[in-house]
Design an enzyme around this catalytic site. Structure first.
Site, PDB file in Angstrom:
ATOM      1  N   LYS A 140       0.792  -1.177   0.040  1.00 52.14           N
ATOM      2  CA  LYS A 140       0.094   0.035  -0.101  1.00 52.14           C
ATOM      3  C   LYS A 140       0.804   1.209  -0.122  1.00 52.14           C
ATOM      4  O   LYS A 140       0.752   2.048  -0.595  1.00 52.14           O
ATOM      5  CB  LYS A 140      -0.982   0.086   1.188  1.00 52.14           C
ATOM      6  CG  LYS A 140      -2.088  -0.998   1.070  1.00 52.14           C
ATOM      7  CD  LYS A 140      -2.855  -1.464   2.435  1.00 52.14           C
ATOM      8  CE  LYS A 140      -3.819  -2.388   2.073  1.00 52.14           C
ATOM      9  NZ  LYS A 140      -4.484  -3.030   3.364  1.00 52.14           N
TER      10      LYS A 140
ATOM     11  N   GLN B 120      -4.467  -2.203   9.437  1.00 52.04           N
ATOM     12  CA  GLN B 120      -4.481  -3.474   8.695  1.00 52.04           C
ATOM     13  C   GLN B 120      -4.942  -4.710   9.744  1.00 52.04           C
ATOM     14  O   GLN B 120      -4.807  -4.865  10.822  1.00 52.04           O
ATOM     15  CB  GLN B 120      -2.859  -3.836   8.446  1.00 52.04           C
ATOM     16  CG  GLN B 120      -2.617  -4.887   7.640  1.00 52.04           C
ATOM     17  CD  GLN B 120      -3.106  -5.058   6.213  1.00 52.04           C
ATOM     18  OE1 GLN B 120      -3.271  -3.792   5.576  1.00 52.04           O
ATOM     19  NE2 GLN B 120      -3.891  -5.896   5.852  1.00 52.04           N
TER      20      GLN B 120
ATOM     21  N   ASP C 243     -11.405   2.330   4.012  1.00 46.65           N
ATOM     22  CA  ASP C 243     -11.586   0.940   3.898  1.00 46.65           C
ATOM     23  C   ASP C 243     -13.125   0.573   3.977  1.00 46.65           C
ATOM     24  O   ASP C 243     -13.573  -0.413   3.730  1.00 46.65           O
ATOM     25  CB  ASP C 243     -11.083   0.230   5.176  1.00 46.65           C
ATOM     26  CG  ASP C 243      -9.802  -0.762   4.755  1.00 46.65           C
ATOM     27  OD1 ASP C 243      -9.490  -0.657   3.505  1.00 46.65           O
ATOM     28  OD2 ASP C 243      -8.922  -1.134   5.410  1.00 46.65           O
TER      29      ASP C 243
END
Ligand code: NAP
Length: 309
Positions: free
Chosen positions: A69, A113, A136
């Site tokens: 990322k 994460q 997200d």
């Protein structure tokens, strides 16, 4: 790249019998080119999109995902920050960092994460993220907006990536029967919500099957578009697929590579067999995977455009 895609679409439309491999890498590259253009436009206005990635612990797979990322941010001109917390961190410590990132004007997107270590209350952590920075799309406010079709939230990266793959491959779900295998909050459920919307690029009739479904094969064989998000290598066999169906494989499973003695990544679909009956199919790797990161970059830029407009 546009020329490649045009040729690709014509192929798909004119030769339905040809088994089309949907090239997720190429389509993700197209999305990334569009994102890079938007970053350039923002920079002309002295605005730089920023993404903060929080990694708790030292899970090797998570480290690879986070580094990918950060690398993609650099390629597209997006500012990124990697915040690493030790594996014995508490939920309060993670939330405290999130609050700082929520206040940081250089940061437009915050993600933690997954999966964090077991002592972390992931729900509490997600709830602490400012919904305007929840790139997200895990925060319940954005999940609710997705369900009712409100466009001012975010779309979750993997399901959004699947929808864009379909669109850019000239596959319109409207009126088709889409069957999603799996009902996780990250993939299956949001994908169902997106496919069923009364909107362009959606409008499908949707069935979701899961581990308690009795007549699974009968249902998957009724799918015009079959999407597998199960987490079981090679679960979908050719006899579970209607000839001519479109098959999208979300699965990422690490299995032993008998040739090298190391490991390799495979999907939830038995690709070699299913490719013979499907009209179009995504490979693993190189299908949905690259789209997830491309949609994360897209969401970060969208967050910046909204916050700084
Ligand atoms: P998950 O949370 O473990 O959910 C798996 C789903 O599959 C559950 O709903 C489960 O049913 C269902 N299932 C399991 N065994 C089944 C069976 N025998 N028959 C029918 N349904 C069954 O997994 P996930 O997070 O959605 O991820 C799914 C896969 O996608 C994994 O391989 C993951 O690595 C991959 N993934 C890929 C990306 C990407 O970027 N490409 C992103 C996210 C995830 P129950 O609900 O009844 O237990």
């Amino acid at each position: 790249m546009m020329i490649f895609l045009a040729a690709y679409r014509i192929n798909y439309r004119t030769n339905q019998k040809m088994n089309q491999i949907i090239d997720g890498k190429a389509i993700a590259q197209l999305v990334n080119l569009e994102t890079a253009d938007k970053v350039k436009a923002l920079k002309l206005k002295h605005q730089t999109p920023g993404l903060a990635v929080v990694l708790v612990g030292n899970d090797p797979a998570s480290q690879v995902y986070v580094n990918n990322k950060v690398k993609m941010c650099a390629e597209l001109g997006i500012h990124s920050e990697k915040h690493e917390l030790s594996a014995d961190s508490t939920t309060e410590q993670v939330i405290s960092l999130i609050r700082q990132l929520n206040q940081n004007p250089d940061i437009d997107g915050v993600l933690v994460q997954s999966p964090p270590p077991p002592q972390i209350d992931e729900e509490a952590v997600i709830a602490a993220i400012d919904p305007a920075k929840d790139v997200d799309c895990f925060h319940e406010s954005n999940v609710g907006k997705l369900l009712i079709g409100k466009e001012d939230g975010f779309k979750p990266c993997t399901p959004h990536g699947v929808m864009v793959l379909l669109e850019k491959s000239g596959i319109d779900p409207a009126g088709k029967h889409a069957v999603v295998i799996g009902r996780s909050n990250i993939v299956g459920k949001p994908l169902m919500a997106m496919l069923v919307q009364k909107a362009k690029g959606a409008n499908a009739t949707v069935t979701c099957v899961h581990s308690a479904t009795r007549n699974l094969k009968e249902l998957t064989r009724g799918a015009d578009i079959l999407i597998a998000a199960i987490g079981k290598p090679g679960f979908v066999k050719a006899d579970m697929v209607k000839p001519g169906a479109v098959v999208i494989d979300v699965g990422i499973n690490r299995v032993p590579n008998l040739e090298t003695g190391k490991t390799k990544i495979v999907g939830d679909v038995d690709f070699a067999e299913v490719a013979k009956v499907a009209s179009a199919i995504t490979p693993v790797p190189g299908g949905v995977g690259p789209m997830t990161i491309a949609m994360l970059m897209h969401n970060t830029v969208q967050a910046c455009e909204r916050r700084k407009q």
